[in-house]
Write a protein that holds these residues in place. Structure first.
Motif, PDB file in Angstrom:
ATOM      1  N   SER A  55     122.434  69.665 -93.594  1.00  0.00           N
ATOM      2  CA  SER A  55     121.880  68.468 -93.279  1.00  0.00           C
ATOM      3  C   SER A  55     120.468  68.388 -93.816  1.00  0.00           C
ATOM      4  O   SER A  55     119.898  69.212 -94.419  1.00  0.00           O
ATOM      5  CB  SER A  55     121.550  68.572 -91.618  1.00  0.00           C
ATOM      6  OG  SER A  55     120.707  69.696 -91.249  1.00  0.00           O
ATOM      7  N   VAL A  56     119.872  67.032 -93.453  1.00  0.00           N
ATOM      8  CA  VAL A  56     118.651  66.847 -94.291  1.00  0.00           C
ATOM      9  C   VAL A  56     117.501  66.314 -93.160  1.00  0.00           C
ATOM     10  O   VAL A  56     118.023  65.290 -92.176  1.00  0.00           O
ATOM     11  CB  VAL A  56     118.814  65.579 -95.156  1.00  0.00           C
ATOM     12  CG1 VAL A  56     117.204  65.124 -95.611  1.00  0.00           C
ATOM     13  CG2 VAL A  56     119.597  66.298 -96.470  1.00  0.00           C
ATOM     14  N   ARG A  57     116.442  66.660 -93.159  1.00  0.00           N
ATOM     15  CA  ARG A  57     115.541  66.209 -92.233  1.00  0.00           C
ATOM     16  C   ARG A  57     114.657  65.419 -92.930  1.00  0.00           C
ATOM     17  O   ARG A  57     113.563  66.135 -93.651  1.00  0.00           O
ATOM     18  CB  ARG A  57     114.754  67.373 -91.430  1.00  0.00           C
ATOM     19  CG  ARG A  57     113.746  66.866 -90.309  1.00  0.00           C
ATOM     20  CD  ARG A  57     113.510  68.109 -89.540  1.00  0.00           C
ATOM     21  NE  ARG A  57     112.311  67.916 -88.730  1.00  0.00           N
ATOM     22  CZ  ARG A  57     111.351  68.409 -88.316  1.00  0.00           C
ATOM     23  NH1 ARG A  57     111.481  70.057 -88.291  1.00  0.00           N
ATOM     24  NH2 ARG A  57     110.285  68.154 -87.504  1.00  0.00           N
ATOM     25  N   ASN A  58     114.498  64.254 -92.741  1.00  0.00           N
ATOM     26  CA  ASN A  58     113.548  63.471 -93.688  1.00  0.00           C
ATOM     27  C   ASN A  58     112.256  62.998 -93.041  1.00  0.00           C
ATOM     28  O   ASN A  58     112.324  62.218 -92.108  1.00  0.00           O
ATOM     29  CB  ASN A  58     114.385  62.237 -94.029  1.00  0.00           C
ATOM     30  CG  ASN A  58     113.667  61.415 -95.179  1.00  0.00           C
ATOM     31  OD1 ASN A  58     112.479  61.689 -95.460  1.00  0.00           O
ATOM     32  ND2 ASN A  58     114.178  60.390 -95.677  1.00  0.00           N
ATOM     33  N   ASP A  59     111.271  63.852 -93.416  1.00  0.00           N
ATOM     34  CA  ASP A  59     109.890  63.527 -92.860  1.00  0.00           C
ATOM     35  C   ASP A  59     108.928  62.959 -94.009  1.00  0.00           C
ATOM     36  O   ASP A  59     107.635  63.048 -93.792  1.00  0.00           O
ATOM     37  CB  ASP A  59     109.252  65.000 -92.229  1.00  0.00           C
ATOM     38  CG  ASP A  59     109.961  65.506 -91.039  1.00  0.00           C
ATOM     39  OD1 ASP A  59     110.743  64.660 -90.470  1.00  0.00           O
ATOM     40  OD2 ASP A  59     110.242  66.833 -90.922  1.00  0.00           O
ATOM     41  N   ILE A  60     109.582  62.303 -94.659  1.00  0.00           N
ATOM     42  CA  ILE A  60     108.737  61.585 -95.568  1.00  0.00           C
ATOM     43  C   ILE A  60     108.132  60.346 -95.150  1.00  0.00           C
ATOM     44  O   ILE A  60     108.666  59.659 -94.500  1.00  0.00           O
ATOM     45  CB  ILE A  60     109.431  61.201 -97.128  1.00  0.00           C
ATOM     46  CG1 ILE A  60     110.051  62.455 -97.741  1.00  0.00           C
ATOM     47  CG2 ILE A  60     108.703  60.246 -97.979  1.00  0.00           C
ATOM     48  CD1 ILE A  60     111.022  62.118 -98.845  1.00  0.00           C
TER      49      ILE A  60
ATOM     50  N   LYS B 149     106.319  55.717-102.360  1.00  0.00           N
ATOM     51  CA  LYS B 149     105.681  54.634-102.401  1.00  0.00           C
ATOM     52  C   LYS B 149     106.474  53.365-101.778  1.00  0.00           C
ATOM     53  O   LYS B 149     105.735  52.209-101.547  1.00  0.00           O
ATOM     54  CB  LYS B 149     105.697  54.427-103.853  1.00  0.00           C
ATOM     55  CG  LYS B 149     104.663  55.362-104.612  1.00  0.00           C
ATOM     56  CD  LYS B 149     104.745  54.869-106.231  1.00  0.00           C
ATOM     57  CE  LYS B 149     103.885  56.124-106.938  1.00  0.00           C
ATOM     58  NZ  LYS B 149     104.258  56.234-108.279  1.00  0.00           N
ATOM     59  N   SER B 150     107.679  53.827-101.337  1.00  0.00           N
ATOM     60  CA  SER B 150     108.417  52.543-100.384  1.00  0.00           C
ATOM     61  C   SER B 150     109.518  53.241 -99.598  1.00  0.00           C
ATOM     62  O   SER B 150     109.866  54.400 -99.991  1.00  0.00           O
ATOM     63  CB  SER B 150     109.050  51.737-101.620  1.00  0.00           C
ATOM     64  OG  SER B 150     109.946  52.601-102.446  1.00  0.00           O
ATOM     65  N   GLU B 151     110.184  52.388 -98.880  1.00  0.00           N
ATOM     66  CA  GLU B 151     111.220  52.904 -98.137  1.00  0.00           C
ATOM     67  C   GLU B 151     112.390  53.103 -98.740  1.00  0.00           C
ATOM     68  O   GLU B 151     113.181  53.792 -98.831  1.00  0.00           O
ATOM     69  CB  GLU B 151     111.530  51.740 -97.022  1.00  0.00           C
ATOM     70  CG  GLU B 151     112.690  52.371 -96.060  1.00  0.00           C
ATOM     71  CD  GLU B 151     112.438  53.387 -95.463  1.00  0.00           C
ATOM     72  OE1 GLU B 151     113.179  54.344 -95.008  1.00  0.00           O
ATOM     73  OE2 GLU B 151     111.048  53.524 -94.874  1.00  0.00           O
TER      74      GLU B 151
ATOM     75  N   ALA C 270     115.470  59.633-101.736  1.00  0.00           N
ATOM     76  CA  ALA C 270     115.305  61.055-101.758  1.00  0.00           C
ATOM     77  C   ALA C 270     116.129  61.796-100.655  1.00  0.00           C
ATOM     78  O   ALA C 270     116.779  62.770-100.959  1.00  0.00           O
ATOM     79  CB  ALA C 270     113.824  61.477-101.169  1.00  0.00           C
ATOM     80  N   ALA C 271     116.254  61.043 -99.585  1.00  0.00           N
ATOM     81  CA  ALA C 271     117.178  61.704 -98.483  1.00  0.00           C
ATOM     82  C   ALA C 271     118.686  61.426 -99.037  1.00  0.00           C
ATOM     83  O   ALA C 271     119.460  62.524 -98.721  1.00  0.00           O
ATOM     84  CB  ALA C 271     117.124  60.884 -97.344  1.00  0.00           C
ATOM     85  N   ARG C 272     119.146  60.632 -99.943  1.00  0.00           N
ATOM     86  CA  ARG C 272     120.584  60.496 -99.996  1.00  0.00           C
ATOM     87  C   ARG C 272     120.735  61.610-101.521  1.00  0.00           C
ATOM     88  O   ARG C 272     121.622  62.235-101.366  1.00  0.00           O
ATOM     89  CB  ARG C 272     120.860  59.095-101.030  1.00  0.00           C
ATOM     90  CG  ARG C 272     122.123  58.793-101.514  1.00  0.00           C
ATOM     91  CD  ARG C 272     122.314  57.706-102.131  1.00  0.00           C
ATOM     92  NE  ARG C 272     121.074  57.070-102.811  1.00  0.00           N
ATOM     93  CZ  ARG C 272     120.713  57.332-104.072  1.00  0.00           C
ATOM     94  NH1 ARG C 272     121.387  58.240-104.803  1.00  0.00           N
ATOM     95  NH2 ARG C 272     119.665  56.859-104.609  1.00  0.00           N
TER      96      ARG C 272
END
Length: 106
Positions: free
Chosen positions: A98-103, A78-80, A86-88
């Protein structure tokens, strides 16, 4: 004649067992071992649990997939701030490399 058939049958059974054991080590077509698959499933579960515990993140709107310790996040936020949270949370989960954030923010 019977001894030859018995030897052939034993050899065929042993070859079949060896083939099953060798092919059983790969879960996703040469991508990872069974142990790595279990580790990744554990990481995915941990990340999803953290999402469910955090009120800033909608666990139902986000997808988590893990391959060899790399977590891929997808879905809609819903927001940045939710996307970043979520990434944190994923990055701070034990076992995550590692994290690949495709949200996508809507």
């Amino acid at each position: 004649m019977i001894a030859t058939r018995l030897t052939t049958a034993v050899f065929a059974a042993a070859a079949g067992l060896a083939l099953i054991q060798v092919s059983g080590c790969s879960v996703a077509r040469d991508q990872q071992t069974v142990g790595a698959y279990i580790d990744d499933a554990t990481i995915t579960t941990r990340v999803k649990a953290r999402f469910a515990e955090d009120p800033a993140v909608s666990a139902m709107s986000l997808n988590v997939e893990t391959l060899n310790g790399t977590v891929q996040l997808s879905g809609f936020a819903k927001s940045e701030a939710e996307r970043s949270a979520a990434a944190r949370l994923a990055s701070n989960t034990p076992g995550v490399k590692s994290v690949r954030n495709d949200i996508v923010v809507r």
